[in-house]
Structure formats: C-alpha cells, structure tokens
Design a protein around this motif. Structure first.
Motif, PDB file in Angstrom:
ATOM      1  N   THR A  55      38.557  49.009  56.632  1.00  0.00           N
ATOM      2  CA  THR A  55      37.689  49.238  55.483  1.00  0.00           C
ATOM      3  C   THR A  55      38.207  48.457  54.289  1.00  0.00           C
ATOM      4  O   THR A  55      39.398  48.544  53.958  1.00  0.00           O
ATOM      5  N   VAL A  56      37.335  47.700  53.661  1.00  0.00           N
ATOM      6  CA  VAL A  56      37.698  46.954  52.453  1.00  0.00           C
ATOM      7  C   VAL A  56      37.929  47.974  51.345  1.00  0.00           C
ATOM      8  O   VAL A  56      37.045  48.759  51.021  1.00  0.00           O
ATOM      9  N   ILE A  57      39.140  47.963  50.766  1.00  0.00           N
ATOM     10  CA  ILE A  57      39.439  48.921  49.695  1.00  0.00           C
ATOM     11  C   ILE A  57      39.702  48.234  48.361  1.00  0.00           C
ATOM     12  O   ILE A  57      39.795  48.904  47.343  1.00  0.00           O
ATOM     13  N   GLY A  58      39.810  46.925  48.372  1.00  0.00           N
ATOM     14  CA  GLY A  58      40.002  46.191  47.122  1.00  0.00           C
ATOM     15  C   GLY A  58      39.665  44.734  47.324  1.00  0.00           C
ATOM     16  O   GLY A  58      40.082  44.124  48.307  1.00  0.00           O
ATOM     17  N   ILE A  59      38.877  44.183  46.406  1.00  0.00           N
ATOM     18  CA  ILE A  59      38.488  42.780  46.511  1.00  0.00           C
ATOM     19  C   ILE A  59      38.451  42.177  45.109  1.00  0.00           C
ATOM     20  O   ILE A  59      38.025  42.825  44.155  1.00  0.00           O
ATOM     21  N   SER A  60      38.910  40.952  45.007  1.00  0.00           N
ATOM     22  CA  SER A  60      38.894  40.255  43.730  1.00  0.00           C
ATOM     23  C   SER A  60      37.646  39.388  43.638  1.00  0.00           C
ATOM     24  O   SER A  60      37.253  38.762  44.621  1.00  0.00           O
ATOM     25  N   ASP A  61      37.056  39.348  42.456  1.00  0.00           N
ATOM     26  CA  ASP A  61      35.931  38.440  42.255  1.00  0.00           C
ATOM     27  C   ASP A  61      36.390  37.145  41.591  1.00  0.00           C
ATOM     28  O   ASP A  61      35.590  36.258  41.345  1.00  0.00           O
ATOM     29  N   ARG A  62      37.694  37.049  41.343  1.00  0.00           N
ATOM     30  CA  ARG A  62      38.251  35.858  40.701  1.00  0.00           C
ATOM     31  C   ARG A  62      39.215  35.094  41.611  1.00  0.00           C
ATOM     32  O   ARG A  62      39.214  33.882  41.652  1.00  0.00           O
ATOM     33  N   TYR A  63      40.043  35.856  42.314  1.00  0.00           N
ATOM     34  CA  TYR A  63      41.010  35.250  43.233  1.00  0.00           C
ATOM     35  C   TYR A  63      40.558  35.512  44.658  1.00  0.00           C
ATOM     36  O   TYR A  63      39.944  36.534  44.939  1.00  0.00           O
TER      37      TYR A  63
END
Length: 128
Positions: A55-63
């Motif tokens: 499960t994706v629990i954290g994603i960056s929209d910049r890096y």
C-alpha cells in the motif's frame, strides 16, 4: 549479493513496473514515484517470484520517491544504508528490474556526485 537481491523487489502496478528496496524495518519499501503514480496499491515481487500486496503510504509530488508498506516484510531486516557520501572512483553495484529484466545487477564506478537534475516534473538532488 544473494542477501541484497532478497531485499530488492519488482514493483508492479496497473501502469507498469519498476524496482524498489526494503528501506526500513516494518516492511517499508522505497521506489520511484513515477512507478506508482496514481495508484494506491502495488504488487511487490521478490527474487523468488513470490508476490505480496503493498500500500502506498507516502508519495512526493516534487521528488521521484514513494514509500510503500508491505506487511509480508514487516519483520525482515532492511538493507544497510550508507549515510556518508561515497567517494568518486568507488566501485558500486546497482540492483533492479530495468526494462522488465528482474533481478538484474550491474557494476560500475561513481564518476560524479552532488549533481542536480529535473526530469519529467521531478527534481533529483545530489545524485551520483
């Protein structure tokens, strides 16, 4: 090498695949954000072709980085992480699944460091 391959995974989503590694105890796997962009769930395949849900629990929209939690690996020791800068000229090994060739490894040398780059809306800082 075998111990490392057991902690490097192929990450499968509806949009494609990539590779990642066991980063932290608790079943935390790191991969690139572009691999799971728009997804909440992924399949994590190990070097023995066993698949586990993640499960994706954290994603960056910049890096270009994302954190996936995989319960199947919550008690597995993560890879050792270098915390100091590696010197130019150091021989290194890269593990992953380039172009779908799972469990691949290649050897090379660090030829530069502290490089920054922007590619496809992601920023990469201090890359080798």
């Amino acid at each position: 090498m075998k111990e490392i391959q057991q902690k490097v995974f192929t990450i499968l989503t509806n949009n494609g695949q990539g590779s990642g590694f066991l980063y932290k105890k608790g079943g935390y796997v790191i991969t690139n954000a572009h691999v799971v962009e728009g997804e909440v769930h992924a399949i994590i395949r190990n070097s023995m072709d066993q698949e586990s849900p993640g499960t994706v629990i954290g994603i960056s929209d910049r890096y270009d980085i994302v954190l996936i939690q995989v319960s199947s690996y919550q008690d597995t020791e993560p890879l050792d992480i270098e915390t100091i800068e590696s010197p130019i000229g150091l021989e290194v090994s890269a593990f992953g699944s380039p172009q779908g060739f799972e469990n691949s490894a290649s050897i090379g040398y660090i030829t530069g460091n502290k490089r920054d780059m922007e590619l496809e809306n992601f920023i990469y800082k201090y890359i080798y």
